[in-house]
Enzyme design. Structure first.
Site, PDB file in Angstrom:
ATOM      1  N   ARG A  77      40.017  29.764  38.022  1.00  0.00           N
ATOM      2  CA  ARG A  77      40.627  30.681  37.468  1.00  0.00           C
ATOM      3  C   ARG A  77      41.870  30.444  36.263  1.00  0.00           C
ATOM      4  O   ARG A  77      41.336  30.514  35.520  1.00  0.00           O
ATOM      5  CB  ARG A  77      41.340  31.861  38.947  1.00  0.00           C
ATOM      6  CG  ARG A  77      40.045  32.309  39.437  1.00  0.00           C
ATOM      7  CD  ARG A  77      40.413  33.259  39.914  1.00  0.00           C
ATOM      8  NE  ARG A  77      39.704  34.002  40.957  1.00  0.00           N
ATOM      9  CZ  ARG A  77      39.672  33.927  42.177  1.00  0.00           C
ATOM     10  NH1 ARG A  77      39.952  33.467  42.667  1.00  0.00           N
ATOM     11  NH2 ARG A  77      38.417  35.324  42.635  1.00  0.00           N
ATOM     12  N   ASP A  82      40.193  41.146  47.300  1.00  0.00           N
ATOM     13  CA  ASP A  82      40.742  39.920  47.933  1.00  0.00           C
ATOM     14  C   ASP A  82      41.034  41.193  49.363  1.00  0.00           C
ATOM     15  O   ASP A  82      40.451  40.875  50.192  1.00  0.00           O
ATOM     16  CB  ASP A  82      41.152  38.963  47.713  1.00  0.00           C
ATOM     17  CG  ASP A  82      41.306  38.390  46.282  1.00  0.00           C
ATOM     18  OD1 ASP A  82      41.214  37.136  46.408  1.00  0.00           O
ATOM     19  OD2 ASP A  82      42.144  39.367  45.302  1.00  0.00           O
ATOM     20  N   ARG A 117      38.168  42.961  50.614  1.00  0.00           N
ATOM     21  CA  ARG A 117      37.369  41.564  50.873  1.00  0.00           C
ATOM     22  C   ARG A 117      37.750  41.380  52.787  1.00  0.00           C
ATOM     23  O   ARG A 117      36.692  41.575  53.666  1.00  0.00           O
ATOM     24  CB  ARG A 117      37.034  40.774  50.250  1.00  0.00           C
ATOM     25  CG  ARG A 117      36.289  40.538  49.142  1.00  0.00           C
ATOM     26  CD  ARG A 117      36.561  39.370  47.936  1.00  0.00           C
ATOM     27  NE  ARG A 117      35.580  39.276  46.717  1.00  0.00           N
ATOM     28  CZ  ARG A 117      36.101  38.764  45.654  1.00  0.00           C
ATOM     29  NH1 ARG A 117      37.065  38.087  45.448  1.00  0.00           N
ATOM     30  NH2 ARG A 117      35.037  39.243  44.781  1.00  0.00           N
ATOM     31  N   HIS A 144      45.844  35.242  43.268  1.00  0.00           N
ATOM     32  CA  HIS A 144      44.894  36.066  43.147  1.00  0.00           C
ATOM     33  C   HIS A 144      43.834  34.545  42.671  1.00  0.00           C
ATOM     34  O   HIS A 144      43.533  33.970  41.123  1.00  0.00           O
ATOM     35  CB  HIS A 144      44.370  36.996  42.651  1.00  0.00           C
ATOM     36  CG  HIS A 144      42.822  37.249  42.192  1.00  0.00           C
ATOM     37  ND1 HIS A 144      42.276  37.563  43.117  1.00  0.00           N
ATOM     38  CD2 HIS A 144      42.825  37.382  41.071  1.00  0.00           C
ATOM     39  CE1 HIS A 144      41.087  37.585  42.739  1.00  0.00           C
ATOM     40  NE2 HIS A 144      41.025  37.486  41.718  1.00  0.00           N
TER      41      HIS A 144
HETATM   42  N1  NAD Z   1      41.262  40.327  38.785  1.00  0.00           N
HETATM   43  C1  NAD Z   1      40.049  40.611  39.791  1.00  0.00           C
HETATM   44  O1  NAD Z   1      39.590  41.090  40.898  1.00  0.00           O
HETATM   45  C2  NAD Z   1      38.436  40.632  39.005  1.00  0.00           C
HETATM   46  C3  NAD Z   1      37.331  40.318  39.312  1.00  0.00           C
HETATM   47  C4  NAD Z   1      36.467  40.068  38.348  1.00  0.00           C
HETATM   48  C5  NAD Z   1      36.496  39.432  37.270  1.00  0.00           C
HETATM   49  N2  NAD Z   1      37.597  38.849  36.325  1.00  0.00           N
HETATM   50  C6  NAD Z   1      37.864  38.939  35.017  1.00  0.00           C
HETATM   51  O2  NAD Z   1      37.674  40.560  34.100  1.00  0.00           O
HETATM   52  C7  NAD Z   1      37.661  39.182  33.194  1.00  0.00           C
HETATM   53  C8  NAD Z   1      36.269  40.471  32.599  1.00  0.00           C
HETATM   54  O3  NAD Z   1      34.989  39.973  33.409  1.00  0.00           O
HETATM   55  P1  NAD Z   1      33.507  40.456  32.828  1.00  0.00           P
HETATM   56  O4  NAD Z   1      32.509  39.693  34.085  1.00  0.00           O
HETATM   57  O5  NAD Z   1      33.401  41.860  32.698  1.00  0.00           O
HETATM   58  O6  NAD Z   1      33.616  39.049  31.404  1.00  0.00           O
HETATM   59  P2  NAD Z   1      32.444  40.275  30.322  1.00  0.00           P
HETATM   60  O7  NAD Z   1      32.201  38.621  29.342  1.00  0.00           O
HETATM   61  O8  NAD Z   1      31.238  40.310  31.047  1.00  0.00           O
HETATM   62  O9  NAD Z   1      33.073  40.663  30.035  1.00  0.00           O
HETATM   63  C9  NAD Z   1      34.421  40.931  28.662  1.00  0.00           C
HETATM   64  C10 NAD Z   1      34.669  41.482  27.811  1.00  0.00           C
HETATM   65  O10 NAD Z   1      35.814  41.490  26.640  1.00  0.00           O
HETATM   66  C11 NAD Z   1      35.098  41.033  25.762  1.00  0.00           C
HETATM   67  N3  NAD Z   1      36.379  40.471  24.917  1.00  0.00           N
HETATM   68  C12 NAD Z   1      36.656  39.352  24.228  1.00  0.00           C
HETATM   69  N4  NAD Z   1      37.610  39.512  23.481  1.00  0.00           N
HETATM   70  C13 NAD Z   1      38.195  40.593  23.900  1.00  0.00           C
HETATM   71  C14 NAD Z   1      39.252  40.904  22.700  1.00  0.00           C
HETATM   72  N5  NAD Z   1      40.137  40.285  21.936  1.00  0.00           N
HETATM   73  N6  NAD Z   1      39.378  42.353  22.236  1.00  0.00           N
HETATM   74  C15 NAD Z   1      38.326  43.379  22.880  1.00  0.00           C
HETATM   75  N7  NAD Z   1      37.541  42.399  24.308  1.00  0.00           N
HETATM   76  C16 NAD Z   1      37.133  41.368  23.809  1.00  0.00           C
HETATM   77  C17 NAD Z   1      34.086  40.292  25.556  1.00  0.00           C
HETATM   78  O11 NAD Z   1      33.130  40.868  23.721  1.00  0.00           O
HETATM   79  C18 NAD Z   1      33.084  41.284  26.935  1.00  0.00           C
HETATM   80  O12 NAD Z   1      31.937  42.504  26.085  1.00  0.00           O
HETATM   81  C19 NAD Z   1      37.386  37.634  33.415  1.00  0.00           C
HETATM   82  O13 NAD Z   1      38.729  37.291  32.909  1.00  0.00           O
HETATM   83  C20 NAD Z   1      36.894  38.025  34.523  1.00  0.00           C
HETATM   84  O14 NAD Z   1      37.300  36.839  35.437  1.00  0.00           O
HETATM   85  C21 NAD Z   1      38.872  39.209  37.079  1.00  0.00           C
END
Ligand code: NAD
Length: 319
Positions: free
Chosen positions: A95, A155, A158, A182
């Site tokens: 991460r 988490d 989970r 996280h």
């Molecule tokens: N905090 C948590 O518990 C948790 C859990 C799962 C995923 N995540 C995180 O969430 C994020 C998204 O994951 P995902 O699987 O949906 O990824 P993804 O790639 O499917 O979606 C991300 C989206 O963000 C868009 N994007 C990028 N830059 C942008 C901007 N400047 N303005 C608007 N849109 C923009 C992209 O076009 C894409 O569609 C990742 O950073 C991932 O690590 C966090």
């Protein structure tokens, strides 16, 4: 925006990032009936158009809700802006590896939200979530309670899932929290863990099912920590449980529930730590985090919390 008949505020949620997490959250939020209006934003406009149409076609089957594409002016009257934009974690990528890539994106989005004079709560989801929440807080200039991260809410669920399976007890009777970063340094707050009100260490002799609880404890905690890596190895990303965790957090804000959730919040002296966003038990209402609950952690847990803080601080310093 207000309802012209009742004068009530519309419950408007803006989701930035319409990828796996953003779209799954939108789907779950629409079904929950918690929002009146959900607006999707993404730099990939075709993706937004496709998601909005696909979700819209499901409208006969869930509560009445407007789902539409939008632009940054939609921030102005949103109650919650949920930021899932950025790069997703790739197999083998930690991460923290994502830090630099996503800090620039989230910083800009936070500034845009603040410039639109939004009075709501900013909920950061993109990873590394604790650091990006810190970046968003600083860039927005908002009061600390109104910029939060999804933290270890996922988490903790989970953790409850694994304990529920291990003990053979309904997950709703299992109360347990993961605190800290996280990420890899997160830890189980065993001192706060209970089954139907019985502290876990007192419950074990009552249950008497497993022979080596100390070993099992370690195993469960390790499995929680490694969950995301396993799912990402299997299917590339995690989306369903996080989508539901986001509904829980957003619902607590929209309905001002004073729910206790382990969101990532800016700490200023609580647990003798400060100037970092990290997951601790927080009271969450329509004003965001209104209070951090300083649960009486045991020394081992306090050490783990301090360990998470130094890891996060080091990353913040690299920005
Ligand atoms: N905090 C948590 O518990 C948790 C859990 C799962 C995923 N995540 C995180 O969430 C994020 C998204 O994951 P995902 O699987 O949906 O990824 P993804 O790639 O499917 O979606 C991300 C989206 O963000 C868009 N994007 C990028 N830059 C942008 C901007 N400047 N303005 C608007 N849109 C923009 C992209 O076009 C894409 O569609 C990742 O950073 C991932 O690590 C966090």
């Amino acid at each position: 925006m207000k309802n012209y008949k009742t004068g009530e505020k519309r419950r408007k949620v803006v989701i930035v990032g319409a990828g796996a997490v953003g779209a799954t959250f939108c789907y779950a939020l629409a079904q929950s009936g918690l929002a009146d209006e959900i607006v999707l934003l993404d730099r990939n406009e075709d993706l937004v158009s496709g998601q909005v149409l696909d979700l819209g076609h499901g409208q006969p089957f869930f509560h009445t809700v407007i789902i539409r594409s939008g632009n940054i002016t939609d921030y102005s009257d949103a109650q919650v802006v949920v930021v899932t934009a950025g790069a997703a974690q790739r197999p083998g990528e930690s991460r923290l590896d994502l830090l630099r890539k996503n800090a620039a994106i989230i910083g800009q989005i936070a500034e845009d939200i603040a410039n639109q004079k939004c009075q709501g709560v900013m909920l950061i989801v993109s990873n590394p979530v604790d650091i990006l929440t810190y970046v968003a807080l600083k860039r927005s200039g908002w009061p600390k309670g109104r910029v939060i991260g999804s933290g270890t809410v996922l988490d903790s669920s989970r953790f409850r899932y694994l304990l529920s399976k291990h003990c053979g007890i309904d997950i709703h009777n299992v109360h347990a929290y993961i605190l800290g970063e996280h990420g890899d340094s997160e830890f189980a707050a065993w001192s706060m863990t209970n089954i139907a009100g019985i502290k876990i260490d007192e419950y074990c002799p009552v249950c008497g099912k497993c022979s080596d609880w100390k070993y099992q404890r370690k195993l469960i905690e390790q499995q929680v920590r490694e969950s995301a890596y396993h799912i990402i190895n299997y299917k590339g990303s995690t989306q369903f449980a996080v989508g539901l965790a986001l509904v829980k957090i957003t619902g607590a804000i929209l309905r001002s529930q004073n729910s206790v959730l382990t969101v990532s919040a800016f700490v200023e002296g609580e647990f003798e730590i400060s100037d970092v966003c990290i997951s601790v038990p927080c009271v969450l209402s329509d004003m965001g985090v209104t209070r951090i609950i300083e649960s009486p952690l045991v020394p081992e847990e306090l050490n783990s919390l301090t360990g998470s803080v130094s890891i996060l601080r080091k990353s913040i310093e690299t920005l």
